[in-house]
Scaffold this motif. Structure first.
Motif, short mmCIF file in Angstrom:
data_model
loop_
_atom_site.label_atom_id
_atom_site.label_comp_id
_atom_site.label_asym_id
_atom_site.label_seq_id
_atom_site.Cartn_x
_atom_site.Cartn_y
_atom_site.Cartn_z
N ARG A 1 0.79 -1.23 0.00
CA ARG A 1 0.00 0.00 0.00
C ARG A 1 0.83 1.30 0.00
O ARG A 1 0.53 2.21 -0.78
CB ARG A 1 -0.95 -0.02 1.20
N PRO A 2 1.87 1.45 0.83
CA PRO A 2 2.62 2.71 0.79
C PRO A 2 3.25 2.98 -0.58
O PRO A 2 3.22 4.12 -1.06
CB PRO A 2 3.68 2.52 1.87
N GLU B 1 -4.64 -4.24 6.54
CA GLU B 1 -3.39 -4.84 6.08
C GLU B 1 -2.87 -4.08 4.87
O GLU B 1 -3.64 -3.73 3.97
CB GLU B 1 -3.59 -6.32 5.74
N ALA B 2 -1.54 -3.84 4.84
CA ALA B 2 -0.93 -3.08 3.74
C ALA B 2 -0.53 -3.96 2.57
O ALA B 2 -0.35 -3.44 1.46
CB ALA B 2 0.29 -2.32 4.26
N ASP C 1 -2.61 1.58 4.80
CA ASP C 1 -1.32 1.88 5.39
C ASP C 1 -1.56 2.53 6.75
O ASP C 1 -1.86 3.73 6.83
CB ASP C 1 -0.52 2.81 4.47
N LEU C 2 -1.42 1.77 7.80
CA LEU C 2 -1.72 2.28 9.14
C LEU C 2 -0.77 3.39 9.58
O LEU C 2 -1.11 4.18 10.47
CB LEU C 2 -1.68 1.14 10.15
N LEU C 3 0.39 3.48 8.98
CA LEU C 3 1.33 4.53 9.34
C LEU C 3 1.15 5.80 8.50
O LEU C 3 1.70 6.84 8.85
CB LEU C 3 2.77 4.03 9.18
N GLY C 4 0.39 5.71 7.43
CA GLY C 4 0.24 6.86 6.56
C GLY C 4 -1.19 7.28 6.28
O GLY C 4 -1.42 8.38 5.74
N GLU C 5 -2.17 6.42 6.63
CA GLU C 5 -3.57 6.73 6.37
C GLU C 5 -4.35 6.66 7.68
O GLU C 5 -4.18 5.71 8.45
CB GLU C 5 -4.16 5.74 5.37
N GLY D 1 4.47 3.75 15.90
CA GLY D 1 3.46 4.42 15.10
C GLY D 1 2.14 3.68 15.10
O GLY D 1 1.06 4.30 15.14
N MET D 2 2.19 2.36 15.06
CA MET D 2 0.96 1.58 15.04
C MET D 2 0.27 1.60 16.40
O MET D 2 -0.96 1.57 16.47
CB MET D 2 1.26 0.15 14.59
N ILE D 3 1.04 1.66 17.47
CA ILE D 3 0.43 1.80 18.79
C ILE D 3 -0.31 3.14 18.89
O ILE D 3 -1.42 3.21 19.42
CB ILE D 3 1.51 1.67 19.89
N ALA D 4 0.30 4.20 18.37
CA ALA D 4 -0.36 5.50 18.37
C ALA D 4 -1.63 5.46 17.53
O ALA D 4 -2.67 6.03 17.92
CB ALA D 4 0.60 6.57 17.84
N ALA D 5 -1.58 4.77 16.39
CA ALA D 5 -2.77 4.65 15.54
C ALA D 5 -3.87 3.86 16.25
O ALA D 5 -5.06 4.20 16.15
CB ALA D 5 -2.40 3.99 14.22
#
Length: 338
Positions: A53-54, A226-227, A254-258, A286-290
């Motif tokens: 995805r990224p 899932e990316a 993309d959990l880190l970008g979307e 980053g995923m924990i923050a998301a």
């Protein structure tokens, strides 16, 4: 998604060993990287294929026509950028043969550290190669698509198997050879009182979601994020087979970008911490923050990680309470509550 050098793939074109595509040529680029830059004389109508995805989003933003899976047939040229996974590489080469016209050029490159020499020898044993070269720490080889393909040749390349431990998996995705030990440990530690709306972040081929659906009767629905596109497609098959009554949705994301627009009572996660070979703990942070943003008040997070990864500091930063459920010699299972 892979480390294969683009410069290696373009080397025979730039040196005049093969002709670049013309304006009217249709070009299929399998494994096109997100930072794709082509030479000025590289014409043709390019169709990029990228399931991560990224990279897909980067190609789309750069103005390329891109899809997560190959589409169309009778291409005049196929470019193939290969990576670390033999099974995925052979599937890409099989797609190049399937989707080009007879006589079309197929050029493929792989980093030496990823087994570029072995890939070249493998293909040379199946079809005559026009030539090959070593450049930029990689190996590039090229061939012409035969007028007719021998029966079984493409099937041999594509026959990597797609099941392990009773689940459908995805070549090149996380844990494509079976159930990951960390995920199995997380499932052992999940409480029986899971309820409400559940999300599986970095779901892979859906092992955690299948397990959660069968473990907790009060789970109302499960969303999988899932990316890696092929892994998400495998997750569809696994959920249909293993949890057919569960309301489920699938997000190629993309959990880190979307951003995640939905809100959940529970999030399960075995976060990735590798983009290539080097460990990158910031991905997990980053995923924990998301996950914290996507949880409802008093929502719960359950995650598994390698013991040495310092995720506790992120849990303390983003959650009201957090702790450890279990650890073994390799993994630890952590929990947190909003």
């Amino acid at each position: 998604m892979n480390d294969a050098p683009l410069a290696t793939l373009l080397f025979p074109f730039e040196r005049g060993l093969v002709d670049p595509p013309r304006d009217e040529d249709r070009v299929l680029f399998l494994g096109a990287p997100g930072g794709l830059l082509l030479p000025a004389d590289f014409a043709g109508q390019l169709s990029a294929v990228q399931g991560f995805r990224p990279d897909y989003l980067a190609l789309q933003q750069a103005g390329f026509a891109v899809s997560p899976e190959p589409q169309g047939e009778s291409y005049d040229l196929a470019l193939v950028l290969l990576g670390r996974h033999r099974r995925e590489n052979e599937l890409l080469l099989a797609q190049a043969l399937r989707r080009t016209r007879p006589g079309a050029l197929i050029a493929a490159a792989c980093a030496k550290k990823d087994g570029g020499g072995s890939v070249r020898k493998r293909m040379a044993g199946l079809l005559p190669l026009e030539d090959h070269a070593s450049k930029h720490h990689g190996v590039v080889f090229w061939l012409r698509r035969p007028e007719s393909l021998e029966p079984g040749l493409v099937a041999e390349l594509a026959d990597g198997g797609d099941a392990a431990d009773g689940f459908a998996t995805a070549a090149g995705g996380f844990s494509d050879d079976g159930v990951d030990p960390g995920s199995a440990l997380l499932v052992e530690c999940l409480p029986d009182d899971l309820s409400g709306r559940v999300a599986d972040f970095a779901a892979g081929w859906g092992y955690l979601s299948v397990a959660a659906a069968g473990r907790a009767s009060d789970v109302k629905s499960i969303d999988l994020y899932e990316a890696h596109h092929a892994s998400l497609e495998a997750a569809r098959r696994n959920m249909a087979a293993g949890a057919p009554q569960m309301p489920v949705r699938f997000f190629w994301h993309d959990l880190l970008g979307e951003p995640v627009d939905e809100r959940y009572d529970v999030i399960l996660m075995n976060p990735p911490f590798h983009r290539s070979r080097a460990a990158e703990p910031d991905m997990g942070h980053g995923m924990i923050a998301a996950a914290a943003k996507a949880l409802k008040p008093r929502g719960r997070l359950f995650l598994v990680a390698n013991r040495q990864l310092p995720y506790e500091e992120s849990l303390q930063k983003h959650f009201a309470a957090q702790g450890e459920l279990r650890r073994d010699t390799v993994f630890k299972v952590l929990w947190a509550r909003k």
